[in-house]
Design a protein around this motif. Structure first.
Motif, PDB file in Angstrom:
ATOM      1  N   ALA A 174       0.835  -1.208   0.000  1.00 56.75           N
ATOM      2  CA  ALA A 174       0.000   0.000   0.000  1.00 56.75           C
ATOM      3  C   ALA A 174       0.867   1.253   0.000  1.00 56.75           C
ATOM      4  CB  ALA A 174      -0.933  -0.005   1.203  1.00 56.75           C
ATOM      5  N   ALA A 175       1.922   1.253   0.799  1.00 57.56           N
ATOM      6  CA  ALA A 175       2.807   2.416   0.849  1.00 57.56           C
ATOM      7  C   ALA A 175       3.538   2.595  -0.473  1.00 57.56           C
ATOM      8  CB  ALA A 175       3.804   2.266   1.999  1.00 57.56           C
ATOM      9  N   ALA A 176       3.989   1.497  -1.074  1.00 57.26           N
ATOM     10  CA  ALA A 176       4.682   1.576  -2.362  1.00 57.26           C
ATOM     11  C   ALA A 176       3.771   2.163  -3.426  1.00 57.26           C
ATOM     12  CB  ALA A 176       5.177   0.193  -2.777  1.00 57.26           C
ATOM     13  N   THR A 177       2.514   1.762  -3.421  1.00 56.20           N
ATOM     14  CA  THR A 177       1.551   2.310  -4.375  1.00 56.20           C
ATOM     15  C   THR A 177       1.358   3.808  -4.155  1.00 56.20           C
ATOM     16  OG1 THR A 177       0.387   0.205  -4.595  1.00 56.20           O
ATOM     17  CG2 THR A 177      -0.842   2.194  -5.169  1.00 56.20           C
ATOM     18  N   ALA A 178       1.243   4.214  -2.892  1.00 60.15           N
ATOM     19  CA  ALA A 178       1.063   5.631  -2.581  1.00 60.15           C
ATOM     20  C   ALA A 178       2.263   6.457  -3.038  1.00 60.15           C
ATOM     21  CB  ALA A 178       0.830   5.812  -1.085  1.00 60.15           C
ATOM     22  N   VAL A 179       3.471   5.961  -2.800  1.00 62.94           N
ATOM     23  CA  VAL A 179       4.682   6.669  -3.234  1.00 62.94           C
ATOM     24  C   VAL A 179       4.719   6.774  -4.751  1.00 62.94           C
ATOM     25  CG1 VAL A 179       7.196   6.573  -3.315  1.00 62.94           C
ATOM     26  CG2 VAL A 179       6.006   6.059  -1.175  1.00 62.94           C
ATOM     27  N   ARG A 180       4.425   5.666  -5.416  1.00 65.59           N
ATOM     28  CA  ARG A 180       4.474   5.660  -6.881  1.00 65.59           C
ATOM     29  C   ARG A 180       3.458   6.631  -7.470  1.00 65.59           C
ATOM     30  NH1 ARG A 180       4.048   0.720  -7.283  1.00 65.59           N
ATOM     31  NH2 ARG A 180       1.820   0.511  -7.725  1.00 65.59           N
ATOM     32  N   ARG A 181       2.270   6.710  -6.886  1.00 69.50           N
ATOM     33  CA  ARG A 181       1.248   7.633  -7.395  1.00 69.50           C
ATOM     34  C   ARG A 181       1.710   9.078  -7.271  1.00 69.50           C
ATOM     35  NH1 ARG A 181      -3.590   7.383  -4.213  1.00 69.50           N
ATOM     36  NH2 ARG A 181      -4.701   8.428  -5.911  1.00 69.50           N
ATOM     37  N   VAL A 182       2.368   9.412  -6.168  1.00 69.59           N
ATOM     38  CA  VAL A 182       2.869  10.775  -5.997  1.00 69.59           C
ATOM     39  C   VAL A 182       3.952  11.075  -7.025  1.00 69.59           C
ATOM     40  CG1 VAL A 182       4.190  12.276  -4.455  1.00 69.59           C
ATOM     41  CG2 VAL A 182       2.245  10.989  -3.560  1.00 69.59           C
ATOM     42  N   ARG A 183       4.875  10.150  -7.209  1.00 66.97           N
ATOM     43  CA  ARG A 183       5.959  10.395  -8.158  1.00 66.97           C
ATOM     44  C   ARG A 183       5.406  10.483  -9.594  1.00 66.97           C
ATOM     45  NH1 ARG A 183       9.911  10.558  -4.700  1.00 66.97           N
ATOM     46  NH2 ARG A 183      10.462   8.829  -3.307  1.00 66.97           N
ATOM     47  N   ASP A 184       4.440   9.646  -9.913  1.00 70.68           N
ATOM     48  CA  ASP A 184       3.820   9.715 -11.244  1.00 70.68           C
ATOM     49  C   ASP A 184       3.123  11.058 -11.446  1.00 70.68           C
ATOM     50  OD1 ASP A 184       4.710   7.176 -11.840  1.00 70.68           O
ATOM     51  OD2 ASP A 184       2.770   6.198 -11.496  1.00 70.68           O
ATOM     52  N   ALA A 185       2.458  11.540 -10.401  1.00 72.56           N
ATOM     53  CA  ALA A 185       1.763  12.823 -10.500  1.00 72.56           C
ATOM     54  C   ALA A 185       2.748  13.969 -10.706  1.00 72.56           C
ATOM     55  CB  ALA A 185       0.915  13.065  -9.258  1.00 72.56           C
ATOM     56  N   ALA A 186       3.902  13.906 -10.036  1.00 72.61           N
ATOM     57  CA  ALA A 186       4.926  14.933 -10.235  1.00 72.61           C
ATOM     58  C   ALA A 186       5.442  14.895 -11.672  1.00 72.61           C
ATOM     59  CB  ALA A 186       6.073  14.724  -9.248  1.00 72.61           C
ATOM     60  N   ARG A 187       5.661  13.695 -12.193  1.00 69.22           N
ATOM     61  CA  ARG A 187       6.128  13.559 -13.579  1.00 69.22           C
ATOM     62  C   ARG A 187       5.103  14.142 -14.552  1.00 69.22           C
ATOM     63  NH1 ARG A 187       6.608   8.586 -13.465  1.00 69.22           N
ATOM     64  NH2 ARG A 187       8.838   8.375 -13.037  1.00 69.22           N
ATOM     65  N   GLU A 188       3.827  13.846 -14.306  1.00 67.47           N
ATOM     66  CA  GLU A 188       2.776  14.359 -15.178  1.00 67.47           C
ATOM     67  C   GLU A 188       2.671  15.878 -15.117  1.00 67.47           C
ATOM     68  OE1 GLU A 188      -0.653  12.250 -13.902  1.00 67.47           O
ATOM     69  OE2 GLU A 188       0.088  10.304 -14.620  1.00 67.47           O
ATOM     70  N   ALA A 189       3.089  16.447 -13.998  1.00 71.56           N
ATOM     71  CA  ALA A 189       3.072  17.904 -13.850  1.00 71.56           C
ATOM     72  C   ALA A 189       4.338  18.547 -14.410  1.00 71.56           C
ATOM     73  CB  ALA A 189       2.905  18.275 -12.379  1.00 71.56           C
ATOM     74  N   GLY A 190       5.205  17.748 -15.030  1.00 71.27           N
ATOM     75  CA  GLY A 190       6.417  18.279 -15.629  1.00 71.27           C
ATOM     76  C   GLY A 190       7.583  18.427 -14.679  1.00 71.27           C
ATOM     77  N   ARG A 191       7.520  17.746 -13.555  1.00 66.69           N
ATOM     78  CA  ARG A 191       8.579  17.838 -12.558  1.00 66.69           C
ATOM     79  C   ARG A 191       9.337  16.518 -12.459  1.00 66.69           C
ATOM     80  NH1 ARG A 191       5.667  19.180  -7.209  1.00 66.69           N
ATOM     81  NH2 ARG A 191       7.764  19.731  -6.484  1.00 66.69           N
ATOM     82  N   ASP A 192      10.533  16.565 -11.893  1.00 68.79           N
ATOM     83  CA  ASP A 192      11.281  15.347 -11.598  1.00 68.79           C
ATOM     84  C   ASP A 192      10.564  14.618 -10.467  1.00 68.79           C
ATOM     85  OD1 ASP A 192      13.110  13.453 -10.476  1.00 68.79           O
ATOM     86  OD2 ASP A 192      14.797  14.585 -11.279  1.00 68.79           O
ATOM     87  N   PRO A 193      10.247  13.319 -10.628  1.00 72.30           N
ATOM     88  CA  PRO A 193       9.538  12.596  -9.557  1.00 72.30           C
ATOM     89  C   PRO A 193      10.255  12.619  -8.222  1.00 72.30           C
ATOM     90  CG  PRO A 193       9.551  11.322 -11.578  1.00 72.30           C
ATOM     91  CD  PRO A 193      10.456  12.495 -11.821  1.00 72.30           C
ATOM     92  N   TYR A 194      11.589  12.778  -8.248  1.00 72.69           N
ATOM     93  CA  TYR A 194      12.341  12.795  -6.993  1.00 72.69           C
ATOM     94  C   TYR A 194      12.586  14.215  -6.482  1.00 72.69           C
ATOM     95  CZ  TYR A 194      12.676   7.823  -7.396  1.00 72.69           C
ATOM     96  OH  TYR A 194      12.351   6.487  -7.467  1.00 72.69           O
ATOM     97  N   ASP A 195      11.896  15.178  -7.114  1.00 71.43           N
ATOM     98  CA  ASP A 195      11.836  16.513  -6.528  1.00 71.43           C
ATOM     99  C   ASP A 195      10.838  16.560  -5.383  1.00 71.43           C
ATOM    100  OD1 ASP A 195      13.724  17.659  -8.108  1.00 71.43           O
ATOM    101  OD2 ASP A 195      12.344  18.769  -9.385  1.00 71.43           O
ATOM    102  N   VAL A 196      10.133  15.459  -5.165  1.00 68.15           N
ATOM    103  CA  VAL A 196       9.157  15.353  -4.081  1.00 68.15           C
ATOM    104  C   VAL A 196       9.642  14.306  -3.090  1.00 68.15           C
ATOM    105  CG1 VAL A 196       6.757  14.914  -3.461  1.00 68.15           C
ATOM    106  CG2 VAL A 196       7.295  15.940  -5.679  1.00 68.15           C
ATOM    107  N   LEU A 197       9.888  14.723  -1.852  1.00 72.80           N
ATOM    108  CA  LEU A 197      10.240  13.777  -0.795  1.00 72.80           C
ATOM    109  C   LEU A 197       8.959  13.163  -0.238  1.00 72.80           C
ATOM    110  CD1 LEU A 197      12.940  15.781   1.216  1.00 72.80           C
ATOM    111  CD2 LEU A 197      13.315  13.963  -0.458  1.00 72.80           C
ATOM    112  N   THR A 198       8.998  11.884   0.064  1.00 75.11           N
ATOM    113  CA  THR A 198       7.828  11.203   0.625  1.00 75.11           C
ATOM    114  C   THR A 198       8.148  10.729   2.038  1.00 75.11           C
ATOM    115  OG1 THR A 198       8.568   9.156  -0.466  1.00 75.11           O
ATOM    116  CG2 THR A 198       6.900  10.481  -1.595  1.00 75.11           C
ATOM    117  N   PHE A 199       7.271  11.086   2.966  1.00 76.78           N
ATOM    118  CA  PHE A 199       7.417  10.712   4.371  1.00 76.78           C
ATOM    119  C   PHE A 199       6.248   9.816   4.753  1.00 76.78           C
ATOM    120  CE2 PHE A 199       9.980  14.503   4.174  1.00 76.78           C
ATOM    121  CZ  PHE A 199      10.988  14.311   5.113  1.00 76.78           C
ATOM    122  N   LEU A 200       6.548   8.666   5.308  1.00 76.27           N
ATOM    123  CA  LEU A 200       5.524   7.731   5.750  1.00 76.27           C
ATOM    124  C   LEU A 200       5.350   7.851   7.256  1.00 76.27           C
ATOM    125  CD1 LEU A 200       3.715   5.333   4.758  1.00 76.27           C
ATOM    126  CD2 LEU A 200       5.602   3.828   5.401  1.00 76.27           C
TER     127      LEU A 200
END
Length: 461
Positions: free
Chosen positions: A255-281
């Motif tokens: 579940a956490a892996a899916t949540a992280v991947r969705r955030v990184r995909d959303a950043a990519r779709e917004a034209g940003r580097d997916p790792y420009d977003v830090l994820t905290f669980l």
């Protein structure tokens, strides 16, 4: 050896007697009932900085948890995020007794206005020497809406539409109003600020309107580091566009892996580097010198969880009144106007979530991992979550204070440091520079907020 990203850790706190675990303030070694004393916060900040934690992430909720039984009595009696204090006011004092610790402050934009909000956070960014972050929330409790003279909260997705409008307005104020060289402090000429370099902001949005110059001169970061915690479909899209750090819950690694991947995909779709977003669980950690001692602490703490208070919290998070259910009843899905990701995780898990699960130190009760053990065991488990989910770090949920944070600092952090998984010194600079080395103090050009800066002056042809 595989190169590992630097593990990030925040102390996850709230200006209330209980945060995510209702009733633990009753424990004889706990001091959370002193949350309204300034010394409680300054001591907390010193401890967090002693452990080289990245930040103090301060949760907040605007309203009373009154879904359970249709009133807020259970929350009030248990001290379950009630009473609560404004999370902003202690930050300057905590900054005064520390040099490096960052501060992520939850602030609800729905009942604020961009013009006054921008000044407040610019001021705090100045007073913290650029160590400020803003956790962007829109609020979901109808009790808060009624307190502000409204019948109910805005609809879930409309809250994000309003948030988009709010962000555009504050970006204009923070990034576009004052030029970098507007303030000259020229004593001889008697000029503090060059008026021609302070621009009028006109924002005529569907929810917010501004016609003014920003009241504050640019702070070290201009825009604070932007945190966000919504993981609904609409929340993830918002995070992909705006957030630099995202707070997630996930009771299992998949579940956490899916949540992280969705955030990184959303950043990519917004034209940003997916790792420009830090994820905290979020993670509840109970660590002691030995595994047996840690399990004893867990059992000891569990005896102080207030059942009605805990169910009042979950009822508020989900928008589902749990007061009529027995301990062995399973939670059923319902579409509500509250935290949709929490409803999904609790009602659509492979194993049905029972009411009794919410009253234990379990992933269902925590909405996130619960890690109990010796420093070696806890470090092993946290790092396994990093490897298997791609999460960048953890918001460490408080249990009994101050010993839960002391144990992290004195037992867990040294173990992580011995493995090269956690820093042994802070970087210099602002919070953004500490979290994103070599990025600079201000929003990167790839962030949409940077698009609200005035055009650079052109040189002579």
């Amino acid at each position: 050896m595989t190169t590992r990203r630097e593990l990030r850790l925040n102390a996850f706190q709230m200006a209330a007697p209980s945060h995510n675990w209702a009733g633990l303030w009753r424990h004889p070694r706990d001091n959370q009932a002193d949350y309204a004393k300034l010394s409680w916060w300054t001591d907390l900040a010193r401890t967090a900085e002693r452990g080289f934690l990245d930040g103090l992430f301060i949760a907040d909720v605007f309203g009373l948890y009154d879904v359970y039984a249709g009133n807020g009595d259970a929350a009030l009696a248990a001290g379950a995020q009630a009473p609560n204090a404004d999370p902003v006011l202690a930050v300057s004092a905590m900054a005064h007794v520390t040099r490096h610790l960052g501060f992520g402050i939850t602030q609800n934009l729905t009942y604020d206005h961009p013009f006054q909000f921008a000044r407040r956070f610019t001021t705090l960014d100045h007073l913290t020497d650029g160590r400020l972050g803003w956790n962007i929330v829109t609020g979901y409790l109808d009790s808060g809406a009624r307190g502000m003279g409204l019948a109910v909260s805005r609809d879930h997705d409309e809250r994000y539409e309003a948030a988009e409008d709010f962000m555009a307005a504050v970006y204009k104020l923070w990034e576009g109003s004052w030029e970098d060289d507007a303030v000259v402090r020229d004593r001889a000429a008697g000029v503090f600020t060059r008026p021609d370099k302070v621009h009028r902001i006109v924002h005529d949005g569907p929810y917010y309107k501004v016609d003014a110059r920003h009241l504050s001169e640019p702070s070290p970061q201009r825009t604070p580091v932007l945190y966000q915690a919504g993981t609904s479909d609409r929340g993830v899209r918002f995070a992909g566009c705006h957030a630099e750090s995202v707070f997630l819950n996930g009771p299992t690694k998949p579940a956490a892996a899916t949540a992280v991947r969705r955030v990184r995909d959303a950043a990519r779709e917004a034209g940003r580097d997916p790792y420009d977003v830090l994820t905290f669980l979020g993670a509840t950690v109970i660590v002691a010198p030995t595994s047996a001692e840690a399990r004893d602490l867990r059992d000891e703490y569990r005896a102080y969880i207030d059942a009605a208070g805990q169910l009042a919290l979950v009822s508020g998070w989900t928008g589902i009144d749990l007061s009529g259910l027995s301990l062995d009843d399973a939670l059923s899905f319902a579409r509500t106007n509250a935290i949709r990701s929490t409803v999904e995780s609790l009602t659509r898990a492979a194993r049905p979530t029972l009411v009794r699960d919410l009253l234990e130190f379990t992933p269902a009760g925590a909405r996130a991992p619960v890690v109990v053990g010796s420093p070696v065991e806890v470090a092993d488990e946290l790092l396994s979550w990093v490897t298997e989910t791609d999460v960048d770090g953890f918001n460490l949920v408080r249990t009994v204070m101050p010993e839960s944070l002391d144990a992290v600092v004195d037992l867990l952090v040294p173990e992580l440091q011995s493995r090269g998984a956690f820093k042994t010194a802070y970087r210099q600079g602002t919070l953004r520079e500490k979290l994103f080395p070599a990025r600079g103090a201000r929003l990167p050009d790839s962030h949409p907020g940077a698009g609200f800066r005035p055009p650079a002056p052109r040189g002579d042809a």
